[in-house]
Motif scaffolding. Structure first.
Motif, PDB file in Angstrom:
ATOM      1  N   MET A   1     -42.729 -95.329   6.933  1.00  0.00           N
ATOM      2  CA  MET A   1     -42.907 -96.333   6.927  1.00  0.00           C
ATOM      3  C   MET A   1     -42.731 -97.757   6.669  1.00  0.00           C
ATOM      4  O   MET A   1     -41.755 -98.279   7.191  1.00  0.00           O
ATOM      5  N   ALA A   2     -42.863 -98.178   5.125  1.00  0.00           N
ATOM      6  CA  ALA A   2     -42.824 -99.090   4.637  1.00  0.00           C
ATOM      7  C   ALA A   2     -41.343 -98.786   4.096  1.00  0.00           C
ATOM      8  O   ALA A   2     -40.520-100.301   4.500  1.00  0.00           O
ATOM      9  N   GLU A   3     -40.310 -97.879   4.802  1.00  0.00           N
ATOM     10  CA  GLU A   3     -39.126 -98.423   4.098  1.00  0.00           C
ATOM     11  C   GLU A   3     -38.140 -98.720   5.513  1.00  0.00           C
ATOM     12  O   GLU A   3     -37.785 -99.228   5.525  1.00  0.00           O
ATOM     13  N   ALA A   4     -38.981 -98.199   7.132  1.00  0.00           N
ATOM     14  CA  ALA A   4     -38.533 -98.739   8.234  1.00  0.00           C
ATOM     15  C   ALA A   4     -38.451-100.266   7.947  1.00  0.00           C
ATOM     16  O   ALA A   4     -38.104-100.758   8.695  1.00  0.00           O
ATOM     17  N   ARG A   5     -40.290-100.999   7.672  1.00  0.00           N
ATOM     18  CA  ARG A   5     -40.181-102.281   8.235  1.00  0.00           C
ATOM     19  C   ARG A   5     -39.180-102.660   7.409  1.00  0.00           C
ATOM     20  O   ARG A   5     -38.328-103.971   7.233  1.00  0.00           O
ATOM     21  N   ARG A   6     -38.631-102.813   6.249  1.00  0.00           N
ATOM     22  CA  ARG A   6     -37.805-103.448   5.292  1.00  0.00           C
ATOM     23  C   ARG A   6     -36.577-102.978   5.927  1.00  0.00           C
ATOM     24  O   ARG A   6     -35.413-104.463   6.006  1.00  0.00           O
ATOM     25  N   GLU A   8     -35.843-103.159   9.230  1.00  0.00           N
ATOM     26  CA  GLU A   8     -36.070-103.802   9.880  1.00  0.00           C
ATOM     27  C   GLU A   8     -35.683-105.167   9.919  1.00  0.00           C
ATOM     28  O   GLU A   8     -35.368-106.083  10.609  1.00  0.00           O
ATOM     29  N   ARG A   9     -36.741-106.410   8.710  1.00  0.00           N
ATOM     30  CA  ARG A   9     -36.775-107.218   7.704  1.00  0.00           C
ATOM     31  C   ARG A   9     -35.146-107.240   7.239  1.00  0.00           C
ATOM     32  O   ARG A   9     -34.682-108.465   7.811  1.00  0.00           O
ATOM     33  N   ALA A  10     -33.994-106.638   6.664  1.00  0.00           N
ATOM     34  CA  ALA A  10     -33.175-106.888   6.481  1.00  0.00           C
ATOM     35  C   ALA A  10     -31.919-106.854   7.290  1.00  0.00           C
ATOM     36  O   ALA A  10     -31.225-107.602   7.702  1.00  0.00           O
ATOM     37  N   ARG A  11     -32.248-105.972   8.182  1.00  0.00           N
ATOM     38  CA  ARG A  11     -31.278-106.442   9.913  1.00  0.00           C
ATOM     39  C   ARG A  11     -31.581-107.191  10.590  1.00  0.00           C
ATOM     40  O   ARG A  11     -30.241-108.079  11.183  1.00  0.00           O
ATOM     41  N   THR A  12     -32.437-108.331  10.871  1.00  0.00           N
ATOM     42  CA  THR A  12     -33.094-108.959  11.221  1.00  0.00           C
ATOM     43  C   THR A  12     -32.381-110.120  10.415  1.00  0.00           C
ATOM     44  O   THR A  12     -31.773-111.210  11.074  1.00  0.00           O
ATOM     45  N   TRP A 122     -21.139-104.994   9.608  1.00  0.00           N
ATOM     46  CA  TRP A 122     -22.408-106.161   9.632  1.00  0.00           C
ATOM     47  C   TRP A 122     -22.510-106.014  11.141  1.00  0.00           C
ATOM     48  O   TRP A 122     -23.942-106.515  11.556  1.00  0.00           O
ATOM     49  N   ALA A 123     -21.385-106.166  12.433  1.00  0.00           N
ATOM     50  CA  ALA A 123     -22.037-106.571  14.138  1.00  0.00           C
ATOM     51  C   ALA A 123     -22.793-105.302  14.122  1.00  0.00           C
ATOM     52  O   ALA A 123     -23.585-105.449  15.154  1.00  0.00           O
ATOM     53  N   LEU A 124     -22.012-104.015  13.600  1.00  0.00           N
ATOM     54  CA  LEU A 124     -22.590-102.910  14.957  1.00  0.00           C
ATOM     55  C   LEU A 124     -24.454-102.910  13.821  1.00  0.00           C
ATOM     56  O   LEU A 124     -25.715-102.037  14.506  1.00  0.00           O
ATOM     57  N   PHE A 125     -24.548-103.267  12.376  1.00  0.00           N
ATOM     58  CA  PHE A 125     -25.403-103.270  12.130  1.00  0.00           C
ATOM     59  C   PHE A 125     -26.420-104.267  12.906  1.00  0.00           C
ATOM     60  O   PHE A 125     -27.816-103.975  12.772  1.00  0.00           O
ATOM     61  N   ALA A 126     -25.997-105.309  12.568  1.00  0.00           N
ATOM     62  CA  ALA A 126     -27.220-106.234  13.368  1.00  0.00           C
ATOM     63  C   ALA A 126     -27.972-105.894  14.691  1.00  0.00           C
ATOM     64  O   ALA A 126     -28.816-106.829  15.446  1.00  0.00           O
ATOM     65  N   GLY A 127     -26.761-105.791  15.346  1.00  0.00           N
ATOM     66  CA  GLY A 127     -26.536-105.520  16.551  1.00  0.00           C
ATOM     67  C   GLY A 127     -27.740-104.003  16.998  1.00  0.00           C
ATOM     68  O   GLY A 127     -28.125-103.750  18.163  1.00  0.00           O
ATOM     69  N   GLY A 128     -27.919-103.944  16.220  1.00  0.00           N
ATOM     70  CA  GLY A 128     -28.932-102.581  15.773  1.00  0.00           C
ATOM     71  C   GLY A 128     -27.964-100.931  16.322  1.00  0.00           C
ATOM     72  O   GLY A 128     -28.565 -99.904  16.974  1.00  0.00           O
ATOM     73  N   VAL A 129     -27.051-100.795  16.971  1.00  0.00           N
ATOM     74  CA  VAL A 129     -26.166 -99.906  17.103  1.00  0.00           C
ATOM     75  C   VAL A 129     -25.923 -98.597  15.707  1.00  0.00           C
ATOM     76  O   VAL A 129     -25.920 -97.704  16.744  1.00  0.00           O
ATOM     77  N   MET A 130     -25.967 -98.676  15.011  1.00  0.00           N
ATOM     78  CA  MET A 130     -26.256 -98.054  13.373  1.00  0.00           C
ATOM     79  C   MET A 130     -27.041 -98.618  12.780  1.00  0.00           C
ATOM     80  O   MET A 130     -26.979 -99.498  11.955  1.00  0.00           O
ATOM     81  N   ASP A 131     -27.627 -98.356  12.178  1.00  0.00           N
ATOM     82  CA  ASP A 131     -28.158 -97.291  10.372  1.00  0.00           C
ATOM     83  C   ASP A 131     -27.540 -97.246   9.226  1.00  0.00           C
ATOM     84  O   ASP A 131     -27.536 -97.464   8.577  1.00  0.00           O
ATOM     85  N   TRP A 132     -25.833 -96.367   9.445  1.00  0.00           N
ATOM     86  CA  TRP A 132     -25.758 -96.691   7.904  1.00  0.00           C
ATOM     87  C   TRP A 132     -24.840 -98.042   7.494  1.00  0.00           C
ATOM     88  O   TRP A 132     -25.034 -98.900   7.628  1.00  0.00           O
ATOM     89  N   PRO A 133     -25.211 -97.592   6.211  1.00  0.00           N
ATOM     90  CA  PRO A 133     -25.390 -96.230   5.342  1.00  0.00           C
ATOM     91  C   PRO A 133     -27.426 -96.026   4.540  1.00  0.00           C
ATOM     92  O   PRO A 133     -27.520 -94.959   3.788  1.00  0.00           O
ATOM     93  N   PHE A 134     -27.956 -96.680   5.986  1.00  0.00           N
ATOM     94  CA  PHE A 134     -29.540 -96.777   4.919  1.00  0.00           C
ATOM     95  C   PHE A 134     -29.958 -95.743   5.930  1.00  0.00           C
ATOM     96  O   PHE A 134     -30.980 -95.261   5.876  1.00  0.00           O
ATOM     97  N   GLY A 135     -29.132 -95.079   6.867  1.00  0.00           N
ATOM     98  CA  GLY A 135     -30.928 -93.819   7.622  1.00  0.00           C
ATOM     99  C   GLY A 135     -29.579 -93.546   8.778  1.00  0.00           C
ATOM    100  O   GLY A 135     -28.833 -94.035   9.660  1.00  0.00           O
ATOM    101  N   ARG A 136     -29.974 -92.190   9.419  1.00  0.00           N
ATOM    102  CA  ARG A 136     -30.234 -92.163  11.243  1.00  0.00           C
ATOM    103  C   ARG A 136     -30.352 -93.538  11.639  1.00  0.00           C
ATOM    104  O   ARG A 136     -31.633 -92.772  12.206  1.00  0.00           O
TER     105      ARG A 136
END
Length: 141
Positions: A1-6, A8-12, A122-136
């Motif tokens: 869970m902490a990893e997911a929060r990290r 999302e903070r990075a994505r934000t 970066w655009a795909l990651f920031a838009g929440g389209v994908m998590d690669w390479p950080f996870g599925r």
């Protein structure tokens, strides 16, 4: 869970940084189109209007990226935009086009061209389209 929060903070943080970059470059496209016109490939119809439209698209994409409902489509569209403007970046490098009287060498063009796929990611990651390479990316139910 902490990893997911990290994650999302990075994505934000990356989302806000990318939105700021697209917003300010979009303003530059509208206010100072000369440099962009110089590198626009000759096969692009109505270059002045296209440069203006790309500025509007960058600003709209930046704002949409910050809107939860529009974020995903904004990420996809900004990634597509980064692919579409790549020929201008290639032309700028290969033809050694001076902008404002300055010719930039390969010390600039090499990293700039290599960074274009990163902007797409970066655009795909920031838009929440994908998590690669950080996870599925989890599918919502």
């Amino acid at each position: 869970m902490a990893e997911a929060r990290r994650l999302e903070r990075a994505r934000t943080a990356l989302r806000w940084l990318l939105a700021a970059a697209f917003f300010f470059v979009g303003i530059a496209h509208i206010r100072s189109p000369g440099g962009f016109l110089a590198i626009t490939p000759p096969w692009v119809p109505w270059p002045r209007e296209v440069i203006f439209a790309t500025g509007v698209c960058e600003i709209a994409g930046a704002l949409a990226l910050l809107n939860r409902r529009l974020r995903r489509i904004a990420g996809i569209m900004l990634a597509a935009y980064a692919v579409c403007v790549f020929p201008a970046n290639i032309r700028h490098a290969v033809e050694h086009i001076a902008i404002g009287g300055t010719r930039l060498g390969w010390w600039y063009h090499g990293p700039r061209l290599a960074f274009q796929p990163v902007i797409v990611w970066w655009a795909l990651f920031a838009g929440g389209v994908m998590d690669w390479p950080f996870g599925r990316r989890r599918r919502s139910a």
